[in-house]
Design a protein around this motif. Sequence first.
Motif, PDB file in Angstrom:
ATOM      1  N   GLU A 110       0.563  -1.286   0.083  1.00 29.22           N
ATOM      2  CA  GLU A 110       0.048  -0.120   0.103  1.00 29.22           C
ATOM      3  C   GLU A 110       0.829   1.175   0.029  1.00 29.22           C
ATOM      4  N   SER A 111       2.104   0.936   0.277  1.00 27.46           N
ATOM      5  CA  SER A 111       2.799   2.112   0.389  1.00 27.46           C
ATOM      6  C   SER A 111       4.292   1.754   0.092  1.00 27.46           C
ATOM      7  N   GLY A 141       0.343   4.134  -8.386  1.00 26.59           N
ATOM      8  CA  GLY A 141      -0.700   4.430  -8.336  1.00 26.59           C
ATOM      9  C   GLY A 141      -1.134   5.163  -9.770  1.00 26.59           C
ATOM     10  N   SER A 142       0.069   5.708 -10.750  1.00 23.60           N
ATOM     11  CA  SER A 142      -1.114   5.528 -11.879  1.00 23.60           C
ATOM     12  C   SER A 142      -0.442   5.146 -13.415  1.00 23.60           C
ATOM     13  N   HIS A 179      -2.226   0.799  -9.939  1.00 30.12           N
ATOM     14  CA  HIS A 179      -3.579   0.910 -10.817  1.00 30.12           C
ATOM     15  C   HIS A 179      -3.967  -0.195 -11.096  1.00 30.12           C
ATOM     16  N   LEU A 218      -5.889   2.026  -5.249  1.00 29.02           N
ATOM     17  CA  LEU A 218      -5.595   2.275  -3.769  1.00 29.02           C
ATOM     18  C   LEU A 218      -4.765   2.865  -3.052  1.00 29.02           C
ATOM     19  N   TYR A 219      -3.643   2.491  -4.350  1.00 26.49           N
ATOM     20  CA  TYR A 219      -2.289   2.988  -3.020  1.00 26.49           C
ATOM     21  C   TYR A 219      -1.962   3.864  -2.064  1.00 26.49           C
ATOM     22  N   THR A 220      -1.506   3.842  -1.426  1.00 30.55           N
ATOM     23  CA  THR A 220      -1.470   5.224  -0.411  1.00 30.55           C
ATOM     24  C   THR A 220      -2.619   6.081  -0.318  1.00 30.55           C
ATOM     25  N   LYS A 221      -4.440   5.149  -0.696  1.00 28.34           N
ATOM     26  CA  LYS A 221      -5.472   6.258  -0.357  1.00 28.34           C
ATOM     27  C   LYS A 221      -6.082   5.305   0.709  1.00 28.34           C
TER      28      LYS A 221
END
Length: 386
Positions: free
Chosen positions: A33-34, A186-187, A329, A334-337
Amino acid sequence: MQPIQSNERISSLDVLRGFSLLGIFLVNMISFESPILYYDPQGWWQGTDKSLFSWIEVLVQSSFYPIFAMLFGYGLVILRERCEQKGISFNKLGVRRLLLLVVIGAIHAFFIWSGDILLNYAIFGLILMLIINWSGKTLIYSGLALFLIPNLLFSLLLMLLAMTSPHDISTYADMAGITDSVKNYGSGTYIEITAQRFHDWYMVNGPENIIFILFSIIPLMMIGAGAAKLKWLQTKIDKKKWLVLLILSAIIGLFLKLLPVVIDSNLAYKFIQQSLGGTILSLAYISLIILLLTNKYFSKLFKPFATAGRMSLTIYLTQSIVGTLIFYHYGLGLYTKLTLGTSMLLVILIYIIQVVLAELWFIKFKYGPVEKVWRLLTYGKAIKSK
């Protein structure tokens, strides 16, 4: 030569595998996740997440992969003994089995998640095969020396640096690394994510770190192999000895793991926390489970862990697949979210679902799906379902 049957399994090994899978998943989820490779956790997490991370750092981080490493060595000795009983060449079978694991690990590391442990375990397992003929005591004592001496010397060096040049071992954030990770995971496209994945893998497993990885895994495999030769988990449990090991390892392990929390979170204390404290605390967890398993009530209570342990390879790989699909992505993005607390709840939920599915799977089959393919390729014959 047949794969090990369900009635020949050592239940305590399966429980320990399943237990370690949960701990490893808790730590791995933070990486899913981070950009944990690049940030200072004390500055990244805020509020309750910061407190939660401290608990994970002390109780979980670096205290579960050692269990897996020792079990890996234990299992390799069991395979060797079964080969000898059947008159089969252990070298040929063992090498083939580990080379297949190299392939599985490489696919996992470069196409799913960079934090793979299978590739290193398989390679180091091949090295362990060179000395697996040693006696049980020799393997244990040599493993202890190989683990303690380098780690103690490097810890002493870092402590000296902390006293003479504290700025050089201060923790810091790599802003470029954080930016690239957030952008790509993330993207980014799958190609961009794969490039970032390889970069992260090389950062951890490159020439600068390989010596530390070597001295943190092979010695533990040697200790596990030695324990298997002495049949520590296959004979009557000496409760007093295991209780002494539990008390000593818990006190020493927790003391070392608390150093960055109560004194200073510099690199010296971080290294001591993870390399020495993490491994010593893992011995406390092993001892606790072994003692609890002597009780019939806890044996039943730990059955879900045993179920997970029976298909540990499948569960480990699917944890990475599900984790990356949630955060990368090409999945939910939901990376870092999410908060750390939410991510930890996801770990518990996913693990419970995995255990339930494993129970249902074993109603019809003897082996997990990935285990079945691995065994099929290893033993060269189909594995029939029940």
